[in-house]
Design an enzyme around this catalytic site. Sequence first.
Site, short mmCIF file in Angstrom:
data_model
loop_
_atom_site.label_atom_id
_atom_site.label_comp_id
_atom_site.label_asym_id
_atom_site.label_seq_id
_atom_site.Cartn_x
_atom_site.Cartn_y
_atom_site.Cartn_z
N ASP A 55 4.46 2.46 6.17
CA ASP A 55 4.77 2.09 7.55
C ASP A 55 4.68 3.26 8.52
OD1 ASP A 55 5.35 -0.49 7.82
OD2 ASP A 55 7.49 -0.30 8.04
N CYS B 48 -1.65 -21.30 0.64
CA CYS B 48 -0.73 -21.93 1.61
C CYS B 48 -0.99 -23.43 1.71
CB CYS B 48 -0.87 -21.30 2.99
SG CYS B 48 -0.07 -19.69 3.12
N CYS C 112 0.73 -26.61 3.96
CA CYS C 112 2.13 -26.31 4.31
C CYS C 112 2.23 -25.61 5.68
CB CYS C 112 2.74 -25.41 3.22
SG CYS C 112 4.44 -24.93 3.57
N CYS D 119 6.73 -22.45 7.67
CA CYS D 119 7.06 -21.23 8.42
C CYS D 119 6.83 -21.45 9.92
CB CYS D 119 6.25 -20.04 7.92
SG CYS D 119 4.46 -20.23 7.96
N CYS E 257 10.12 -21.41 12.75
CA CYS E 257 10.31 -20.19 13.57
C CYS E 257 11.14 -20.50 14.81
CB CYS E 257 8.96 -19.60 13.97
SG CYS E 257 9.15 -18.14 15.01
N CYS F 250 14.62 -10.75 11.16
CA CYS F 250 14.70 -12.19 10.95
C CYS F 250 13.93 -12.53 9.68
CB CYS F 250 14.10 -12.93 12.14
SG CYS F 250 14.04 -14.72 11.94
N CYS G 266 10.98 -17.25 8.48
CA CYS G 266 9.68 -17.71 7.96
C CYS G 266 9.53 -17.44 6.47
CB CYS G 266 8.53 -17.09 8.75
SG CYS G 266 8.42 -15.30 8.67
N CYS H 167 9.73 -20.46 3.07
CA CYS H 167 8.46 -20.50 2.34
C CYS H 167 8.67 -20.94 0.89
CB CYS H 167 7.80 -19.13 2.37
SG CYS H 167 6.28 -19.06 1.39
#
Length: 308
Positions: A132, A186, A189, A192, A196, A239, A242, A246
């Site tokens: 990061d 995915c 689906c 998420c 949100c 947060c 999402c 899942c």
Amino acid sequence: MIENKSKYSQLIKSEAKRLGFISCGISKAQFLEEEAPRLENWLNKNMQGEMHYMENHFDKRLDPTKLVEDSKSVISLLLNYYPSQEQTVNSYKLSKYAYGTDYHFVIKDKLKQLLHFIQEEIGEVHGRAFVDSAPVLDKAWAAKSGLGWIGKHSNLLTQQVGSFYFIAELIIDLELEYDLPTTDHCGTCTKCIDACPTQAIVEPYVVDGSKCISYFTIELKENIPSEFKGKFDDWMFGCDVCQDVCPWNRFSKPHNEPLFNPHPDLLSMTKKDWEEITEDVFKELFQKSAVKRTKFEGLKRNINFIKD
């Protein structure tokens, strides 16, 4: 030579496992052609909000050879942070990744150990560790090296594991055996997107960062826009909505990294405790935590925004 590439790759992967990483994948260090137009489009739509650093080093974000001279391989690594216990129900919420010691320190140390191992076992190899901390598109590299696919919420997802893990890289000047990307699972689906709280997932695979609760509670230094009042679902730092909804995260298993364990008092704190938190308690609770990024005043601002 090919035998060596295979041998070295296996050696690196087994050492990564020994260091506690749940997965290790390797891809060729080259320009991220598919990502370039996506990133440009995202920036042109100002989805980075006040995160102006996202606009810097565009070329470096897409080309690892501009970060590490003569680099040949990007080694992507995943480290689980899923906790065995979560905060009490009657509490303002912290993102699970922030429960324990700041991951930058924990992972950087492991990456240094891995690089040292490579140099000891293989010879003169140059490289840099990234957590990061530089313009590296970590999710794109992890997907490229077969560690998962990028889900509709724009997080990396892995079958049998989910998404509650950190992603880090070693970029080195050694040719290795490269892994192949996996496929997207995915399907149809949209959990998420539907869940949100601020509708930040504006379309599948696209998150407007300037509408995300994590952005408001961590990155944004000014006042939170009043139009988002009542939409924070009690999240005071980051947060996880999402990820929590899942279906792939039903496979999440608790981490076994002691440094990611929370301060003993953290999980039992109630809303009242958070509303009355003092700077001394903040410092004690978050001495080595990623929560320090928002500072005491920032956390108080977030709590007051949710509470008022």
